[in-house]
Design an enzyme around this catalytic site. Structure first.
Site, PDB file in Angstrom:
ATOM      1  N   ILE A 204      39.379  38.288  40.050  1.00 53.66           N
ATOM      2  CA  ILE A 204      39.925  38.791  38.562  1.00 53.66           C
ATOM      3  C   ILE A 204      38.793  38.431  37.563  1.00 53.66           C
ATOM      4  O   ILE A 204      38.023  37.395  37.480  1.00 53.66           O
ATOM      5  CB  ILE A 204      41.249  37.725  38.152  1.00 53.66           C
TER       6      ILE A 204
ATOM      7  N   ASN B 117      34.980  25.870  36.908  1.00 56.73           N
ATOM      8  CA  ASN B 117      35.370  27.098  36.057  1.00 56.73           C
ATOM      9  C   ASN B 117      36.723  26.530  35.413  1.00 56.73           C
ATOM     10  O   ASN B 117      38.013  27.046  35.659  1.00 56.73           O
ATOM     11  CB  ASN B 117      35.608  28.245  37.130  1.00 56.73           C
TER      12      ASN B 117
ATOM     13  N   TYR C 244      45.039  29.745  34.983  1.00 55.48           N
ATOM     14  CA  TYR C 244      46.010  29.782  36.148  1.00 55.48           C
ATOM     15  C   TYR C 244      47.104  28.789  35.801  1.00 55.48           C
ATOM     16  O   TYR C 244      48.449  28.710  36.161  1.00 55.48           O
ATOM     17  CB  TYR C 244      45.483  29.325  37.353  1.00 55.48           C
TER      18      TYR C 244
ATOM     19  N   GLU D 265      41.324  30.759  44.939  1.00 57.50           N
ATOM     20  CA  GLU D 265      40.354  29.583  45.095  1.00 57.50           C
ATOM     21  C   GLU D 265      39.432  29.783  43.820  1.00 57.50           C
ATOM     22  O   GLU D 265      39.100  30.885  43.443  1.00 57.50           O
ATOM     23  CB  GLU D 265      39.322  29.699  46.550  1.00 57.50           C
TER      24      GLU D 265
END
Ligand SMILES: CC(C)(COP(=O)(O)OP(=O)(O)OC[C@H]1O[C@@H](n2cnc3c(N)ncnc32)[C@H](O)[C@@H]1OP(=O)(O)O)[C@@H](O)C(=O)NCCC(=O)NCCS
Length: 144
Positions: free
Chosen positions: A64, A103, A110, A98
């Site tokens: 993404i 990050n 998320y 993952e």
């Protein structure tokens, strides 16, 4: 995402990631019939993309990415919502992904969407100074 989108997609991938996927990675995903989408702006230029893989009753989020100049404006959340809607539409019970432990930006995205940390894969990714852990995150769709 079609084969002729890959040149633009790879250019964004390289701009947005320190360890980008190669052209072949994207070609292989399309050949494998993974589901892949591009998102365009008013001029029809690609500004984001995502690729998922259906694995039995799970949806795996493989990639993404939002073009850096378009980041921070809610597009990442829109793209992720599209993935969640898609996973629900094909009756997946879980979305997994993952993410690099460094990050924080993606992990925040998320978590806000309802993903939880499931486990850590030690030394999973190459990094500038050795290796980096992957955080495995999942979103349980079985209650929706
Ligand atoms: C991760 C990524 C997809 C987010 O896309 P985006 O369009 O910038 O994200 P949005 O504007 O929709 O923001 C959604 C949430 O992400 C998080 N976020 C976005 N920018 C952030 C920043 N600079 N710092 C911390 N969190 C951030 C926040 O939780 C934000 O929600 P909020 O604005 O309500 O706080 C984008 O940064 C990207 O493409 N990064 C490079 C590729 C990548 O890392 N992909 C993920 C691999 S697992």
């Amino acid at each position: 995402m079609q084969a002729n989108d890959i040149v633009d997609v790879v250019s964004i991938e390289q701009e947005a990631n320190q360890f980008p996927w190669s052209t072949k990675n994207f070609q292989d995903c399309l050949k494998a019939n993974n589901d892949a989408w591009v998102f365009v702006d008013n001029s029809d230029d690609i500004i984001a993309y995502t690729i998922v893989q259906k694995v039995v009753d799970e949806t795996h989020l493989l990639n993404i990415c939002v073009k850096p100049s378009a980041q921070g404006k809610g597009l990442g959340r829109e793209v992720l919502n599209h993935v969640i809607d898609f996973a629900q539409s094909i009756s997946s019970i879980l979305i997994v992904l993952e993410v690099r432990s460094s990050n924080q930006r993606a992990q925040q995205l998320y978590s806000q969407a309802g993903f939880n940390e499931m486990s850590v894969r030690k030394n999973y990714y190459p990094a500038t100074d050795g290796r980096e852990d992957a955080v495995l995150m999942g979103m349980d769709l079985s209650f929706y």
